[in-house]
Motif scaffolding. Structure first.
Motif, PDB file in Angstrom:
ATOM      1  N   ALA A   1       6.531   5.283  -3.687  1.00 30.80           N
ATOM      2  CA  ALA A   1       5.165   4.996  -3.225  1.00 30.80           C
ATOM      3  C   ALA A   1       5.135   4.574  -1.763  1.00 30.80           C
ATOM      4  O   ALA A   1       4.428   5.173  -0.940  1.00 30.80           O
ATOM      5  N   VAL A   2       5.883   3.529  -1.415  1.00 32.45           N
ATOM      6  CA  VAL A   2       5.808   3.011  -0.044  1.00 32.45           C
ATOM      7  C   VAL A   2       6.350   4.019   0.957  1.00 32.45           C
ATOM      8  O   VAL A   2       5.876   4.100   2.093  1.00 32.45           O
TER       9      VAL A   2
ATOM     10  N   SER B   1       2.917  -1.041  -2.789  1.00 27.93           N
ATOM     11  CA  SER B   1       1.631  -1.121  -2.102  1.00 27.93           C
ATOM     12  C   SER B   1       1.880  -1.506  -0.650  1.00 27.93           C
ATOM     13  O   SER B   1       2.964  -1.989  -0.304  1.00 27.93           O
ATOM     14  N   GLY B   2       0.860  -1.328   0.179  1.00 34.01           N
ATOM     15  CA  GLY B   2       1.062  -1.741   1.555  1.00 34.01           C
ATOM     16  C   GLY B   2      -0.137  -1.527   2.443  1.00 34.01           C
ATOM     17  O   GLY B   2      -1.106  -0.851   2.091  1.00 34.01           O
ATOM     18  N   ILE B   3      -0.040  -2.133   3.614  1.00 36.13           N
ATOM     19  CA  ILE B   3      -0.981  -1.934   4.710  1.00 36.13           C
ATOM     20  C   ILE B   3      -0.179  -1.265   5.818  1.00 36.13           C
ATOM     21  O   ILE B   3       0.775  -1.854   6.340  1.00 36.13           O
ATOM     22  N   TYR B   4      -0.533  -0.030   6.143  1.00 36.32           N
ATOM     23  CA  TYR B   4       0.283   0.804   7.019  1.00 36.32           C
ATOM     24  C   TYR B   4      -0.478   1.165   8.280  1.00 36.32           C
ATOM     25  O   TYR B   4      -1.647   1.536   8.225  1.00 36.32           O
TER      26      TYR B   4
ATOM     27  N   ALA C   1      -3.250   0.748   0.991  1.00 34.69           N
ATOM     28  CA  ALA C   1      -2.836   1.356  -0.276  1.00 34.69           C
ATOM     29  C   ALA C   1      -2.549   0.283  -1.314  1.00 34.69           C
ATOM     30  O   ALA C   1      -1.686  -0.571  -1.111  1.00 34.69           O
ATOM     31  N   ALA C   2      -3.260   0.342  -2.432  1.00 32.53           N
ATOM     32  CA  ALA C   2      -3.066  -0.600  -3.529  1.00 32.53           C
ATOM     33  C   ALA C   2      -2.566   0.156  -4.755  1.00 32.53           C
ATOM     34  O   ALA C   2      -3.244   1.058  -5.253  1.00 32.53           O
ATOM     35  N   ASN C   3      -1.390  -0.213  -5.222  1.00 33.61           N
ATOM     36  CA  ASN C   3      -0.788   0.420  -6.399  1.00 33.61           C
ATOM     37  C   ASN C   3      -0.879  -0.528  -7.586  1.00 33.61           C
ATOM     38  O   ASN C   3      -1.029  -1.747  -7.445  1.00 33.61           O
ATOM     39  N   ILE C   4      -0.760   0.042  -8.767  1.00 33.92           N
ATOM     40  CA  ILE C   4      -0.679  -0.730  -9.995  1.00 33.92           C
ATOM     41  C   ILE C   4       0.742  -1.285 -10.112  1.00 33.92           C
ATOM     42  O   ILE C   4       1.676  -0.757  -9.506  1.00 33.92           O
ATOM     43  N   HIS C   5       0.932  -2.362 -10.867  1.00 33.76           N
ATOM     44  CA  HIS C   5       2.265  -2.949 -11.010  1.00 33.76           C
ATOM     45  C   HIS C   5       2.690  -2.945 -12.477  1.00 33.76           C
ATOM     46  O   HIS C   5       2.271  -3.794 -13.267  1.00 33.76           O
ATOM     47  N   HIS C   6       3.506  -1.949 -12.833  1.00 34.72           N
ATOM     48  CA  HIS C   6       4.099  -1.859 -14.165  1.00 34.72           C
ATOM     49  C   HIS C   6       5.521  -1.336 -14.007  1.00 34.72           C
ATOM     50  O   HIS C   6       5.762  -0.122 -14.138  1.00 34.72           O
ATOM     51  N   PRO C   7       6.480  -2.227 -13.698  1.00 33.01           N
ATOM     52  CA  PRO C   7       7.849  -1.784 -13.404  1.00 33.01           C
ATOM     53  C   PRO C   7       8.488  -0.960 -14.519  1.00 33.01           C
ATOM     54  O   PRO C   7       9.277  -0.052 -14.236  1.00 33.01           O
ATOM     55  N   THR C   8       8.173  -1.250 -15.773  1.00 36.50           N
ATOM     56  CA  THR C   8       8.769  -0.485 -16.867  1.00 36.50           C
ATOM     57  C   THR C   8       8.347   0.977 -16.822  1.00 36.50           C
ATOM     58  O   THR C   8       9.030   1.849 -17.378  1.00 36.50           O
ATOM     59  N   LEU C   9       7.234   1.264 -16.172  1.00 37.48           N
ATOM     60  CA  LEU C   9       6.765   2.640 -16.002  1.00 37.48           C
ATOM     61  C   LEU C   9       7.096   3.187 -14.612  1.00 37.48           C
ATOM     62  O   LEU C   9       6.627   4.270 -14.246  1.00 37.48           O
ATOM     63  N   GLY C  10       7.878   2.432 -13.841  1.00 33.40           N
ATOM     64  CA  GLY C  10       8.224   2.855 -12.485  1.00 33.40           C
ATOM     65  C   GLY C  10       7.092   2.716 -11.499  1.00 33.40           C
ATOM     66  O   GLY C  10       7.096   3.361 -10.446  1.00 33.40           O
ATOM     67  N   MET C  11       6.129   1.849 -11.805  1.00 32.75           N
ATOM     68  CA  MET C  11       4.937   1.727 -10.963  1.00 32.75           C
ATOM     69  C   MET C  11       4.977   0.441 -10.152  1.00 32.75           C
ATOM     70  O   MET C  11       4.835  -0.655 -10.692  1.00 32.75           O
TER      71      MET C  11
END
Length: 521
Positions: free
Chosen positions: A255-256, A285-288, A272-282
């Motif tokens: 993602a990043v 996020s960041g401000i670029y 960019a705002a991502n969801i956070h579910h590490p078990t799903l590889g998710m």
């Protein structure tokens, strides 16, 4: 006494014109404060089950309670806009029927001015919109969120689904008075069987008093020309909000990594705002900005993360100013302020200049390097190993040839390889890719090249270039621990696109040119 008063007035005037006070913080002219929230959403234990509207609202209300806390926290740090992730309110893995109670009614009308917080009585089934509107109003902040929406349609509409309604994956934007100022319907759905793609792609802009026009799109849209690339090009958009629910795929599409590459390629800011579910590889996020990134990537722990940063407003002539203003460039690093503490999970990255030098590889030891094939990103890449401490390599596939000039700054026994792919990617989406990539292999055997790797120790100086057939090239530079670096130089030279770097900030995972040949999708 009069002279003292005049001097005091002058100093106050200078301060007034150079700075603005935002929520107790000083914000410099030409900058704005942005926030993104990586949200660990509370999910339905059985998303395919049929529930009533009240049950759906109860689940979504628990996520909105967290949103409310984060909006207040961001506003308290001076944020003027906050972005939340895709699927953060309702979750995912629904069927078309099971998601229906979770959908708010949104009439996709550009002419209607509506404040859901102050006018909740205008439309039914708008409880989620009302809460989001009130958060924006209460905290005097622009708010971007993603939710599921419904819109009735008539069967005279040739695109109208058989159940008489559209169901959209929708971004909504509220201004700091709680007005609904923009809606965007996702075009490129990623196996989202509960939703419809709009009959025509949306090109959505909204105005802000602090940074001018913003554009927006969602998640998988970023890999396609419509609407993401065309929006940026046609409307000269320089600020983008980007809700996503992205599953990381190394070595080329974490993602990043790709969020930064998009910002760099188009010389824009991305929130960019991502969801956070590490078990799903998710996560990720960041401000670029084109020159600096404030990111969060964490596969080890759970819970949400708020990022707040002050960044410069990018104007249409930003690139010209950047290249011509040496003083601006030298002082650029010092013109940013991050309002959250920096840890191993909060990385701050920046690059310097963009002047370029690219030399064509002479015939040398690249001819003695064995060619091998391995799967990477579900595609059959052609590789040559990086076996020496320094040298020049070349590898080709179809019309694409990649060249590497390298020297290991720190010697390790890690295996690296230079890979090329020029063809149609057909797994988890269909799109044409031209990729030239220097990657760390998973082990010391050639068969491990292309595997997902997260740690490295080798520091490598390199020039990487290729005869790309597309102008849409995303420069990737990923380092150990899924951290980011910027190339020292990049651009076109002698019909080749290149990136170069002297000494990465940490061990190199991926240095790549990821080209999208949209016309051949």
């Amino acid at each position: 006494m009069a002279c003292i008063m005049m001097e005091l007035w002058w100093k106050l005037s200078v301060c007034f014109f150079c700075y603005q006070v935002v929520s107790g913080r000083v914000k410099r002219e030409g900058h704005y404060v942005a926030a993104v929230y990586e949200h660990q959403s509370i999910l339905s234990p059985n998303p395919t089950a049929l529930v009533d509207r009240q049950s759906a609202l109860e689940l979504m209300g628990r996520n909105l309670d967290i949103y409310e806390q984060q909006v207040a926290a961001a506003a308290g740090q001076g944020a003027q806009i906050i972005v939340f992730p895709e699927d953060g309110i309702h979750g995912f893995n629904f069927t078309r029927r099971s998601i229906y109670p979770y959908l708010d009614l949104v009439l996709h009308l550009h002419s209607v001015k509506w404040n859901p917080c102050r006018e909740p009585y205008l439309f039914n089934d708008t409880e989620v919109l009302q809460r989001l509107s009130c958060m924006a109003l209460k905290n005097k902040i622009f708010l971007v969120a993603n939710l599921g929406t419904k819109q009735p349609c008539e069967h005279i509409d040739p695109h109208c689904p058989s159940d008489g309604r559209y169901q959209f994956n929708t971004n909504v934007v509220f201004n700091d008075y709680g007005m609904l100022v923009a809606t965007y319907r996702k075009s490129n759905l990623y196996f989202e069987y509960a939703f419809d793609a709009p009959p025509e792609a949306d090109y959505i802009l909204f105005d802000t008093p602090f940074a001018g026009k913003f554009g927006m799109f969602t998640c998988f849209d970023i890999l396609f020309f419509e609407p993401a690339v065309n929006l940026v090009r046609q409307y000269n958009v320089k600020q983008v909000v980007y809700p996503t629910a992205w599953m990381n795929q190394l070595p080329l599409l974490s993602a990043v990594e790709f969020q930064q590459a998009f910002a760099t390629a188009f010389n824009i800011n991305i929130l960019a705002a991502n969801i956070h579910h590490p078990t799903l590889g998710m996560t990720g996020s960041g401000i670029y900005t084109p020159l600096k990134s404030f990111i969060y990537h964490n596969m080890e722990s759970y819970g949400g993360k708020l990022i707040v940063a002050e960044i410069p407003v990018i104007t249409p002539d930003y690139k010209t100013n950047l290249e011509s203003n040496k003083i601006f460039r030298e002082n650029l690093y010092h013109s940013y302020t991050m309002f959250t503490s920096t840890s191993m999970d909060d990385q701050v990255c920046y690059k310097e200049g963009q002047e370029a030098l690219c030399r064509v590889s002479e015939k040398g030891n690249e001819e003695s390097s064995p060619i091998f094939y391995a799967e990477m990103m579900y595609d059959n890449f052609t590789f040559v190993p990086v076996q020496e401490n320094k040298g020049e390599l070349k590898v080709c596939a179809n019309t694409l040839c990649c060249y590497l000039n390298y020297q290991r700054a720190v010697l390790t026994d890690e295996l690296y390889a230079l890979g090329v792919f020029d063809g149609l990617h057909t797994v988890h989406g269909t799109y044409y890719v031209q990729a030239c990539a220097l990657v760390k292999c998973g082990g010391l055997c050639f068969s491990t090249c292309g595997q997902e790797v997260t740690d490295a120790t080798a520091l490598i100086d390199f020039q990487l270039w290729a005869n790309m057939s597309t102008p849409y090239i995303f420069p990737l530079l990923l380092t150990s621990g899924i951290t980011l670096d910027f190339a020292d130089h990049m651009g076109w030279k002698n019909n080749h696109y290149f990136i170069s770097k002297n000494r990465t900030s940490s061990g190199l995972l991926t240095a790549a040119l990821y080209g999208r040949w949209y016309e051949k999708d």
